[in-house]
Scaffold this active site. Sequence first.
Site, mmCIF file in Angstrom:
data_model
loop_
_atom_site.group_PDB
_atom_site.id
_atom_site.type_symbol
_atom_site.label_atom_id
_atom_site.label_comp_id
_atom_site.label_asym_id
_atom_site.label_seq_id
_atom_site.Cartn_x
_atom_site.Cartn_y
_atom_site.Cartn_z
ATOM 1 N N GLN A 40 -10.047 3.448 5.479
ATOM 2 C CA GLN A 40 -9.152 3.069 4.273
ATOM 3 C C GLN A 40 -9.898 3.341 2.800
ATOM 4 O O GLN A 40 -11.262 3.094 2.912
ATOM 5 C CB GLN A 40 -8.787 1.365 4.162
ATOM 6 C CG GLN A 40 -7.852 1.050 3.184
ATOM 7 C CD GLN A 40 -6.572 1.812 3.349
ATOM 8 O OE1 GLN A 40 -6.141 1.961 4.571
ATOM 9 N NE2 GLN A 40 -5.724 1.906 2.253
ATOM 10 N N LYS B 292 -0.719 -2.117 7.952
ATOM 11 C CA LYS B 292 -0.972 -1.188 9.085
ATOM 12 C C LYS B 292 -1.303 -1.877 10.575
ATOM 13 O O LYS B 292 -0.334 -1.372 11.464
ATOM 14 C CB LYS B 292 -2.192 -0.345 8.656
ATOM 15 C CG LYS B 292 -1.914 0.729 7.370
ATOM 16 C CD LYS B 292 -2.972 1.484 6.887
ATOM 17 C CE LYS B 292 -2.691 2.248 5.829
ATOM 18 N NZ LYS B 292 -3.749 2.952 5.247
ATOM 19 N N ASP C 190 -4.857 10.230 9.307
ATOM 20 C CA ASP C 190 -4.589 10.123 7.905
ATOM 21 C C ASP C 190 -4.362 11.787 7.441
ATOM 22 O O ASP C 190 -3.673 11.907 6.621
ATOM 23 C CB ASP C 190 -5.534 9.602 7.075
ATOM 24 C CG ASP C 190 -5.441 8.303 6.516
ATOM 25 O OD1 ASP C 190 -4.353 7.774 6.387
ATOM 26 O OD2 ASP C 190 -6.569 7.578 6.267
HETATM 27 N N1 GUN Z 1 -5.802 4.371 0.365
HETATM 28 C C1 GUN Z 1 -4.542 4.648 -0.287
HETATM 29 N N2 GUN Z 1 -3.601 5.367 0.256
HETATM 30 C C2 GUN Z 1 -4.294 5.368 1.680
HETATM 31 C C3 GUN Z 1 -4.036 6.039 2.920
HETATM 32 O O1 GUN Z 1 -2.904 6.861 3.121
HETATM 33 N N3 GUN Z 1 -4.973 6.255 3.730
HETATM 34 C C4 GUN Z 1 -6.169 5.684 3.388
HETATM 35 N N4 GUN Z 1 -7.024 5.909 4.453
HETATM 36 N N5 GUN Z 1 -6.518 5.085 2.490
HETATM 37 C C5 GUN Z 1 -5.586 4.891 1.708
#
Ligand code: GUN
Length: 295
Positions: free
Chosen positions: A102, A58, A125
């Site tokens: 996350q 990211k 998200d």
């Molecule tokens: N953990 C696995 N996929 C995601 C996601 O799309 N966003 C976040 N914040 N955590 C994750």
Amino acid sequence: MTETQTYTLIDGRKISSEIKGEILAKVAERKSLGKKIPHLAIILVGDDGASQTYVDHKVKACKEVGYHYTMMRFADTISEEKLMKHIDQVNKDEDVDGFIVQLPLPLHISVEHITEKIRSDKDVDGFTNHNFGSIISRNPLIMPATPFGVMELLRRYSIETEGKNCVIVGASRLVGAPLSMMLVEQGHATVTICSKYTKNLSSITRLADILVVAVGKPGLISADMVKEGAVVIDVGTTRVEGTQFKNGFALKGDVDFKGVAPKTSFITPVPGGVGPMTIASLLLNTLRATENRNP
Ligand code: GUN
């Protein structure tokens, strides 16, 4: 005799890189007009290897498109209350346009409490109840990244969804549930969601014109479960460990790709299918949040 490939491989890396190119141009335009550059903050709790890798991707993506970013790391011993305070700070930070926490979080912290603490206009998200609910409104706000990525893949490969039988295996709040609403509302599809409670799964998956699998069980979907000519979207990404793999592990999807692919018209690989789209969607959501807050 060599078999000729009759299916189209849906290339998430290519589409994701096209989207990043589009975002880069928009950022350059905002810059030239003196407008605010998108700023994404990422909160990471603990030292889970997979989460660290996702977060690294990211950050790399933010750099690629010219976003500002802030990484905030906390030990897995942090209390829910303390984490809430940090979230409050980011909520109030006028320079931050969007942020994510996350997942997964340590067991002593409630994902629900944390998610709902995030300001919905910064929830890039798309996890908050407010954004989740907006999927079925006339004006969807910020859409959850993975299902948004799936919809974008279907759209960019001109895969018709209207009137199609879509079967989603996996009813999770992150993928299956929001995707079902998007396919009905935006795609005008007929949708069936299967979960671990579904009886005789293959009798349902075999009806799918479009089969989406988001369970996290490598190889769950075999060729006999798929209709000839179906579109198959594999959202599964399970780390399977083994000394034969370069980094000590390999990412495996939920679909037995080798067996299933020849029966399909379109199929996503793992890795390189839906995965890269999740990050592209996050970038799109962050741009949208920035445009909403600072037109
Ligand atoms: N953990 C696995 N996929 C995601 C996601 O799309 N966003 C976040 N914040 N955590 C994750």
